[in-house]
Scaffold this active site. Structure first.
Site, PDB file in Angstrom:
ATOM      1  N   GLU A 274       0.846  -1.205   0.000  1.00 44.39           N
ATOM      2  CA  GLU A 274       0.000   0.000   0.000  1.00 44.39           C
ATOM      3  C   GLU A 274       0.874   1.244   0.000  1.00 44.39           C
ATOM      4  OE1 GLU A 274      -3.158   0.097  -0.654  1.00 44.39           O
ATOM      5  OE2 GLU A 274      -3.273  -2.071  -0.654  1.00 44.39           O
ATOM      6  N   TRP A 277       1.577   1.801  -3.417  1.00 46.60           N
ATOM      7  CA  TRP A 277       0.574   2.558  -4.192  1.00 46.60           C
ATOM      8  C   TRP A 277       0.789   4.062  -4.013  1.00 46.60           C
ATOM      9  CZ3 TRP A 277      -2.514   1.395  -8.085  1.00 46.60           C
ATOM     10  CH2 TRP A 277      -2.826   0.045  -8.309  1.00 46.60           C
ATOM     11  N   TRP A 305     -20.821  13.116 -19.582  1.00 48.97           N
ATOM     12  CA  TRP A 305     -21.217  13.248 -18.184  1.00 48.97           C
ATOM     13  C   TRP A 305     -22.541  13.991 -18.090  1.00 48.97           C
ATOM     14  CZ3 TRP A 305     -18.100  10.471 -15.270  1.00 48.97           C
ATOM     15  CH2 TRP A 305     -16.756  10.323 -15.631  1.00 48.97           C
ATOM     16  N   ASN A 340     -10.642   3.586   3.103  1.00 47.47           N
ATOM     17  CA  ASN A 340     -10.301   3.382   1.692  1.00 47.47           C
ATOM     18  C   ASN A 340     -11.373   2.618   0.916  1.00 47.47           C
ATOM     19  OD1 ASN A 340      -8.460   3.317  -0.658  1.00 47.47           O
ATOM     20  ND2 ASN A 340      -8.508   1.111  -0.248  1.00 47.47           N
ATOM     21  N   TRP A 358     -15.347  12.708 -12.638  1.00 48.21           N
ATOM     22  CA  TRP A 358     -14.513  12.391 -11.473  1.00 48.21           C
ATOM     23  C   TRP A 358     -13.825  13.618 -10.891  1.00 48.21           C
ATOM     24  CZ3 TRP A 358      -9.314  13.514 -12.157  1.00 48.21           C
ATOM     25  CH2 TRP A 358      -8.821  13.549 -13.464  1.00 48.21           C
ATOM     26  N   TRP A 381      -8.751   8.663  -7.998  1.00 50.36           N
ATOM     27  CA  TRP A 381      -9.999   8.989  -8.715  1.00 50.36           C
ATOM     28  C   TRP A 381      -9.937   8.460 -10.148  1.00 50.36           C
ATOM     29  CZ3 TRP A 381     -14.780  10.362  -7.404  1.00 50.36           C
ATOM     30  CH2 TRP A 381     -14.995  10.794  -6.093  1.00 50.36           C
TER      31      TRP A 381
HETATM   32  P1  FAD Z   1      -3.502   2.262   5.206  1.00 51.81           P
HETATM   33  O1  FAD Z   1      -4.384   1.196   4.668  1.00 51.81           O
HETATM   34  O2  FAD Z   1      -3.004   2.099   6.581  1.00 51.81           O
HETATM   35  O3  FAD Z   1      -2.298   2.404   4.174  1.00 51.81           O
HETATM   36  C1  FAD Z   1      -1.010   2.918   4.555  1.00 51.81           C
HETATM   37  C2  FAD Z   1      -0.617   4.051   3.649  1.00 51.81           C
HETATM   38  O4  FAD Z   1      -0.491   3.600   2.305  1.00 51.81           O
HETATM   39  C3  FAD Z   1      -1.615   5.177   3.589  1.00 51.81           C
HETATM   40  O5  FAD Z   1      -1.452   6.051   4.695  1.00 51.81           O
HETATM   41  C4  FAD Z   1      -1.290   5.824   2.260  1.00 51.81           C
HETATM   42  O6  FAD Z   1      -0.196   6.704   2.362  1.00 51.81           O
HETATM   43  C5  FAD Z   1      -0.877   4.641   1.417  1.00 51.81           C
HETATM   44  N1  FAD Z   1      -2.004   4.177   0.617  1.00 51.81           N
HETATM   45  C6  FAD Z   1      -2.927   3.249   0.937  1.00 51.81           C
HETATM   46  N2  FAD Z   1      -3.772   3.043  -0.082  1.00 51.81           N
HETATM   47  C7  FAD Z   1      -3.398   3.886  -1.066  1.00 51.81           C
HETATM   48  C8  FAD Z   1      -3.880   4.144  -2.383  1.00 51.81           C
HETATM   49  N3  FAD Z   1      -4.913   3.488  -2.905  1.00 51.81           N
HETATM   50  N4  FAD Z   1      -3.256   5.075  -3.125  1.00 51.81           N
HETATM   51  C9  FAD Z   1      -2.168   5.739  -2.635  1.00 51.81           C
HETATM   52  N5  FAD Z   1      -1.660   5.542  -1.398  1.00 51.81           N
HETATM   53  C10 FAD Z   1      -2.274   4.612  -0.636  1.00 51.81           C
HETATM   54  N6  FAD Z   1      -4.850   8.782  -0.034  1.00 51.81           N
HETATM   55  C11 FAD Z   1      -4.228   9.909   0.373  1.00 51.81           C
HETATM   56  O7  FAD Z   1      -3.242   9.837   1.114  1.00 51.81           O
HETATM   57  N7  FAD Z   1      -4.674  11.138  -0.022  1.00 51.81           N
HETATM   58  C12 FAD Z   1      -5.758  11.292  -0.846  1.00 51.81           C
HETATM   59  O8  FAD Z   1      -6.105  12.421  -1.195  1.00 51.81           O
HETATM   60  C13 FAD Z   1      -6.443  10.113  -1.259  1.00 51.81           C
HETATM   61  N8  FAD Z   1      -7.557  10.201  -2.051  1.00 51.81           N
HETATM   62  C14 FAD Z   1      -8.190   9.040  -2.439  1.00 51.81           C
HETATM   63  C15 FAD Z   1      -9.324   9.143  -3.264  1.00 51.81           C
HETATM   64  C16 FAD Z   1      -9.995   7.985  -3.663  1.00 51.81           C
HETATM   65  C17 FAD Z   1     -11.193   8.091  -4.584  1.00 51.81           C
HETATM   66  C18 FAD Z   1      -9.555   6.725  -3.229  1.00 51.81           C
HETATM   67  C19 FAD Z   1     -10.269   5.475  -3.652  1.00 51.81           C
HETATM   68  C20 FAD Z   1      -8.430   6.620  -2.426  1.00 51.81           C
HETATM   69  C21 FAD Z   1      -7.728   7.759  -2.018  1.00 51.81           C
HETATM   70  N9  FAD Z   1      -6.580   7.691  -1.208  1.00 51.81           N
HETATM   71  C22 FAD Z   1      -5.937   8.847  -0.826  1.00 51.81           C
HETATM   72  C23 FAD Z   1      -5.956   6.382  -0.909  1.00 51.81           C
HETATM   73  C24 FAD Z   1      -6.396   5.710   0.394  1.00 51.81           C
HETATM   74  O9  FAD Z   1      -7.785   5.699   0.482  1.00 51.81           O
HETATM   75  C25 FAD Z   1      -5.821   6.385   1.643  1.00 51.81           C
HETATM   76  O10 FAD Z   1      -4.434   6.564   1.502  1.00 51.81           O
HETATM   77  C26 FAD Z   1      -6.065   5.532   2.879  1.00 51.81           C
HETATM   78  O11 FAD Z   1      -7.446   5.302   3.054  1.00 51.81           O
HETATM   79  C27 FAD Z   1      -5.503   6.248   4.087  1.00 51.81           C
HETATM   80  O12 FAD Z   1      -5.792   5.539   5.260  1.00 51.81           O
HETATM   81  P2  FAD Z   1      -4.669   4.756   6.051  1.00 51.81           P
HETATM   82  O13 FAD Z   1      -3.497   5.639   6.284  1.00 51.81           O
HETATM   83  O14 FAD Z   1      -5.313   4.165   7.254  1.00 51.81           O
HETATM   84  O15 FAD Z   1      -4.266   3.643   5.014  1.00 51.81           O
END
Ligand code: FAD
Length: 459
Positions: A274, A277, A305, A340, A358, A381
């Site tokens: 993650e 990602w 759209w 997420n 989007w 997005w």
């Molecule tokens: P954890 O599950 O604990 O993951 C650890 C870290 O991995 C996160 O803190 C984050 O830095 C990174 N990570 C995890 N999933 C993703 C992902 N899909 N893409 C990129 N990095 C990821 N994340 C943001 O940080 N900022 C945003 O503006 C953002 N916008 C999003 C918009 C949409 C539509 C979606 C579907 C996802 C988005 N995310 C965003 C990704 C993800 O949802 C969040 O990073 C995550 O929910 C943060 O919670 P966590 O730290 O508990 O994640």
């Protein structure tokens, strides 16, 4: 002779694993710490709230560990730094690199300008495991698909250096500032209404607190992460995102904390992916700077759209009549964060059931998320829309009711955020019908799904 040096803090608001700070300390430079807030920079309201608190914490740590002041300035970076250089006879400036396109342009200009003035500039990677121009495929091009990108990253992960520990001491330039601004002067907090008044109960924002939180997550929760991370009713993710965005913790530090668990725990491996990602999002933004505004896959430019503004508002307010969507949108509004799995469901609903571009969803998230991040937000997005690199195929349309049944079977999450239907049974709560005091479903899921598919087929 010690060099008078500026350490320019940006999204690296921490003292440990801060490459610029560590180098200055090692070289015995005399330093000035500065943070510059440029009101022209687009930072959403919720992220501003987080930034305010992160700056207060950084200023307190600089005072505690070094007896230092954090200079706070508001305005144009070039003007402020130039004035400071002249005032204090600065000969060197250090910063950790950023990877957003606007920041890259600004920083390159500054670097060229300072070079002309014979000011030494040194910059560092301190916010990614791998810089975007470091990872390439065998043909020397950039990857467009996550799996091979991440495989390549993992193959060179041993090259990631140990994180720097917080320097014990730094030498300070004696400041002579007449009107020292404070963090409060930046006016980052909401005023009327103060929608964030309870948020300090939700988030402990300091470097020390985030280290403790990361440690607790990795020792106690990462083992279940792979299985539990998709269930929004469980406290199973790390909530590191705003801290990573503003740099209160570095991904390198998280990686080194994870290493002892990687061999035995699928959860730890998944957690690292993650973070992968996150790396991939920055990588895409770097190689495709228009990621926030343009479809990565131009084929999607012709999509028709509807962009109905009334529907957009219902989505924003969590009044769609689909409990899992409403729960997510209310969690976002009330806490500045959303799980997420639910981010994916609400995004799919906006794009594919409401037929709203989007970019409207991205803008709402950018304003409401404390972790709003140009790279992750845009990449995610576009992933949901199907227009991104390595995106979900356009025909993959999340059904909010099925998703709700699968990932919130007992309705724990829904009951928390949509209290007006908390009394419903597990069988009713995912798709309530004719419940007084709750919204009727705003669209027919099957019908709107078919329209979206038809529109996609025309592309
Ligand atoms: P954890 O599950 O604990 O993951 C650890 C870290 O991995 C996160 O803190 C984050 O830095 C990174 N990570 C995890 N999933 C993703 C992902 N899909 N893409 C990129 N990095 C990821 N994340 C943001 O940080 N900022 C945003 O503006 C953002 N916008 C999003 C918009 C949409 C539509 C979606 C579907 C996802 C988005 N995310 C965003 C990704 C993800 O949802 C969040 O990073 C995550 O929910 C943060 O919670 P966590 O730290 O508990 O994640």
């Amino acid at each position: 002779m010690t060099k008078k040096t500026i350490i320019w803090f940006r999204n690296d608001l921490r003292l440990s694993d801060n490459a610029a700070l560590s180098l200055a300390s090692k070289q015995n430079n005399e330093v000035i710490f500065i943070y510059i807030y440029n009101p022209k920079e687009q930072i959403g309201a919720a992220a501003k709230w987080f930034l305010h608190n992160a700056l207060i914490a950084l200023a307190a740590d600089l005072k505690k560990y070094y007896g230092a002041k954090l200079l706070i300035k508001m305005g144009d970076e070039a003007e402020i730094l130039t004035a400071l250089i002249a005032k204090y006879q600065i000969t060197k400036i250090l910063w950790n690199r950023l990877y957003e396109p606007q920041a890259i342009i600004r920083d390159s200009k500054l670097k060229a300008q300072f070079k002309k003035q014979a000011i030494e500039v040194q910059t560092f990677n301190s916010s990614l495991l791998f810089e975007p121009n470091f990872i390439k495929n065998n043909a020397g091009n950039f990857f467009k698909v996550f799996s091979p990108f991440w495989r390549k990253c993992l193959s060179v992960i041993d090259s990631v250096n140990m994180p720097f520990t917080r320097p014990d001491k730094v030498n300070l330039v004696k400041l002579v500032e007449d009107n020292q601004s404070s963090v409060a002067d930046l006016a980052l907090l909401p005023t009327k209404p103060n929608w964030a008044k309870n948020w300090s109960n939700l988030y402990k924002i300091s470097e020390e607190d985030v280290h403790a939180k990361a440690q607790d997550f990795i020792v106690n929760k990462v083992i279940n992460y792979k299985n539990a991370r998709d269930f929004p009713g469980q406290d199973a993710t790390s909530l590191m995102s705003p801290f990573l965005h503003f740099g209160l913790i570095s991904p390198k530090l998280l990686y080194f904390k994870l290493i002892p668990y990687l061999a035995d725990h699928k959860g730890a491996v998944h957690y690292l992916s993650e973070l992968g990602w996150r790396e991939f999002s920055y990588y895409l933004l770097y190689h495709f700077p228009a990621l926030e505004t343009k479809n990565f896959n131009a084929k999607f430019d012709g999509f028709s759209w509807e962009n109905d503004q009334e529907k957009l508002q219902k989505w924003q307010k969590g009044q769609t009549g689909f409990p899992i969507i409403d729960a997510g949108m209310r969690q976002l509004w009330q806490t500045g964060w959303m799980h997420n799995r639910v981010r994916m469901i609400v995004a799919s609903f906006l794009i594919k059931n409401l037929l709203i571009d989007w970019r409207y969803g991205l803008a709402w998230f950018a304003d409401c998320l404390i972790d709003a991040d140009k790279a992750a937000n845009a990449a995610s997005w576009q992933w949901v829309a199907g227009s991104g690199a390595d995106a979900a195929p356009y025909f993959s349309i999340f059904n909010p009711v099925t998703q709700s049944l699968k990932f919130d079977p007992e309705g724990v999450y829904i009951r928390k955020w949509v209290p007006e239907i908390a009394h419903l049974t597990n069988a009713q709560i995912h798709q309530p019908e004719n419940i007084a005091g709750y919204f009727p479903p705003m669209v027919d899921l099957a019908k709107t799904r078919n329209i979206a598919l038809e529109n996609y087929k025309k592309l």
